[in-house]
Design an enzyme around this catalytic site. Structure first.
Site, short mmCIF file in Angstrom:
data_model
loop_
_atom_site.label_atom_id
_atom_site.label_comp_id
_atom_site.label_asym_id
_atom_site.label_seq_id
_atom_site.Cartn_x
_atom_site.Cartn_y
_atom_site.Cartn_z
N GLY A 1 12.62 40.25 38.41
CA GLY A 1 13.88 40.95 38.66
C GLY A 1 14.11 41.43 40.07
O GLY A 1 13.67 40.80 41.05
N ILE B 1 28.46 48.01 41.32
CA ILE B 1 27.82 49.28 40.97
C ILE B 1 28.63 50.46 41.49
O ILE B 1 28.90 51.42 40.77
CB ILE B 1 26.37 49.33 41.52
CG1 ILE B 1 25.51 48.33 40.77
CG2 ILE B 1 25.78 50.75 41.43
CD1 ILE B 1 24.05 48.28 41.17
N GLU C 1 33.52 51.00 52.23
CA GLU C 1 33.20 49.57 52.08
C GLU C 1 33.28 48.87 53.44
O GLU C 1 34.23 49.05 54.19
CB GLU C 1 34.16 48.94 51.06
CG GLU C 1 34.19 47.42 51.02
CD GLU C 1 32.85 46.74 50.72
OE1 GLU C 1 32.18 47.13 49.76
OE2 GLU C 1 32.48 45.82 51.47
N HIS D 1 49.59 37.44 17.82
CA HIS D 1 50.52 38.43 18.36
C HIS D 1 50.42 39.72 17.56
O HIS D 1 50.41 39.66 16.34
CB HIS D 1 51.95 37.90 18.30
CG HIS D 1 52.96 38.93 18.74
ND1 HIS D 1 53.13 39.27 20.06
CD2 HIS D 1 53.81 39.70 18.01
CE1 HIS D 1 54.07 40.21 20.13
NE2 HIS D 1 54.50 40.50 18.90
#
Ligand code: FAD
Ligand code: NAD
Length: 467
Positions: free
Chosen positions: A145, A185, A204, A445
């Protein structure tokens, strides 16, 4: 010394699925896990606990913001019992990891607790405290991992400057959570704490959030999350993070090179994850690792040592639980002499915010870069009766199909329950459906799935019915 047909190192969704498939195929199988609970990142500190907190905080947000719209009045204040919410999350994790123990027993897989390390290409030493034992394995699958990545100048103190692992078990709701990285995350956990009352600022580096997904999805999700109160600082390069007492200071430069400072009581560092091979002693077996620390594998997920394979986050590709599991199955079947195949283009990606975001296949940006001529059909969720009934009107479904053949090349969605809806697109693309094939299928629907039909109609020849 016990001898196994296959030993698997790591019990995440890659390793435990590989173990089950090996056992199903009649191989004598061992699984080695360094922690005393099975399930890896996904079950213990990833997919499952994050979704438990997302679901709990979503209920709270519905209660405080939307119940009234539905004519539901609750006398008195609605309060969050955060301790209980975190305890519930822990109990969901426990039930899930116990389920893996059950599956190991049911499939007669030998579970070894301890750190696995290669002695050579066919022997693995397992260390638990003072106790050491060695097993022999004709084949080994490495499924060790990944761990959270950080930036070179950040010292994670795991109390105030934290990763997702700590963010899933906080003792209090932050007042101001500064999130570095507007990826999966950062957005999922940022939304949890924003719903619970924290001020959340997402810093960011790129000019959009979830930068690997279709740009229309980045825009739509950011719009929805801004409405919910999350603040975004795009094109900001973080240069320093420091802590004084309970205060964390994050310094970044914006695209005009101006210095910007954020002060919060917690800082979540969510800038990606890195493959984990510490303590595995791959050098004793002669296994090659890439410059970026991944185990190097060929198309059969075989390392340079022919009886040793690797799967999941520790190798190249998307770091997703279902990708790891598919690879676990593939390797088990290859060892059994079968000829399985994974179409990596059809591994869906999902962000479990609300609205949810889901994708499969190529984005518009990728098709443009590859000079593929395509048609795009898009349908807004707000035009659906089902969305109006539930009040979940944000989002859209976008279908991209080949301009000449009409084959579906990519499907991108934002909206309520699109994490589940994307399965229709995966099936369609697996069977190489055209947009018109989807357009001609009956969709119940009223459902959110009608947006898939409508987007397909729009992609076929611009003939969506309800817009
Ligand atoms: P892991 O799950 O990391 O498991 C590896 C295991 O190997 C661990 O248990 C580790 O202890 C063990 N190990 C390592 N080295 C040794 C050793 N030498 N000896 C013995 N044992 C060892 N993915 C999704 O698809 N959907 C989601 O919603 C999602 N949500 C996420 C949320 C968060 C907060 C995080 C952090 C991740 C999330 N992911 C999600 C990603 C997902 O968790 C990973 O892609 C997935 O767990 C990878 O599986 P794996 O089997 O490769 O490795
Ligand atoms: P990510 O790659 O999704 O996002 C990291 C973000 O950090 C990107 O947007 C990147 O541009 C930004 N970034 C990188 N360096 C930066 C810097 N110096 N300053 C500011 N921003 C910076 O990684 P993540 O969110 O940490 O998640 C890690 C992995 O876990 C992902 O690969 C993801 O697939 C997996 N995961 C999946 C799910 C899911 O499937 N729902 C949920 C959580 C995690």
């Amino acid at each position: 010394m016990s001898t196994y047909d296959v030993a698997i190192i790591g019990s995440g969704p890659g390793g435990y699925v590989a173990a089950i498939r090996c056992a199903q195929l009649g191989m004598k199988t061992a699984i080695i896990e360094k922690y005393n609970v099975l399930g890896g990142t996904c079950l213990n500190v990833g997919c499952i606990p994050s979704k438990a907190l997302l679901d709990s905080s979503h209920h709270y947000e519905e209660a405080i913001k939307h119940f009234e719209d539905h004519g539901i009045e609750i006398p008195g204040d609605i309060k969050v019992n955060f301790k209980k919410m975190v305890e519930r999350k822990a109990s969901v994790v426990e039930q899930t990891t116990k389920g893996i123990e059950f599956l190991m027993n049911k499939n007669k897989i030998d579970v070894f607790t301890g750190m696995g390390a290669f002695k050579d290409a066919t022997h693995i030493e397992i260390t638990e405290g003072e106790k050491k034992q060695t097993i022999e394995a004709k084949n080994t699958i490495i499924a060790t991992g990944s761990k959270p990545a950080t930036l070179p100048f950040i010292k994670l103190d795991k109390e105030r400057i934290i990763t997702s692992t700590e963010a899933l078990s906080l003792k209090e709701i932050p007042k101001h959570l500064v999130v570095i990285g507007g990826g999966v995350i950062g957005l999922e956990l940022g939304q949890v704490y924003s719903r619970l009352g924290a001020e959340v600022s997402v810093v960011e580096y790129m000019d959009r959030i979830i930068p690997t997904m279709d740009a229309a999805q980045s825009k739509e999700l950011m719009k929805a999350m801004k409405k919910q109160g999350v603040k975004f600082y795009l094109s900001h390069k973080v240069s320093a993070v420091s802590k004084k007492g309970k205060e964390v200071t994050i310094t970044a430069t914006d695209k005009k090179d101006k210095e910007v400072t954020f002060k919060g009581d917690y800082c979540l560092v969510s800038v990606g994850r890195k493959p984990y091979t510490d303590g595995l002693k791959v050098e004793n077996a002669g296994i090659k690792i890439t410059e970026r620390g991944m185990i190097d594998v060929n198309d059969h997920l075989q390392t340079n040592i022919k009886n040793i394979y690797a799967i999941g986050d520790v190798i190249r590709g998307a770091m997703l639980a279902h990708k790891a599991s598919e690879e676990g199955t593939l390797v088990a079947e290859i060892i059994a002499g079968q000829k399985p195949h994974i179409d990596y283009n059809l591994i869906p990606g999902v962000v479990y915010t609300w609205p949810e975001v889901a994708s499969v296949g190529k984005t518009e940006e990728q098709l443009k870069d590859a000079n593929v001529e395509y048609k795009a059909g898009q349908f807004p969720m707000r035009a659906l009766g089902r969305s109006r009934a539930s009040g979940d009107i944000d989002g859209f479904v976008k279908i991209l199909s080949d301009k000449k053949t009409d084959e579906v090349l990519g499907v991108h969605m934002v909206g309520a329950r699109v994490a589940d809806l994307i399965a229709e697109a995966v099936v369609a693309m697996e069977f190489r459906a055209s947009a018109e094939d989807i357009a001609r299928m009956s969709h119940a629907h009223p459902t959110y799935a009608e947006a898939v039909k409508e987007a397909a109609l729009a992609a076929t020849d611009d003939r969506a019915l309800h817009i």
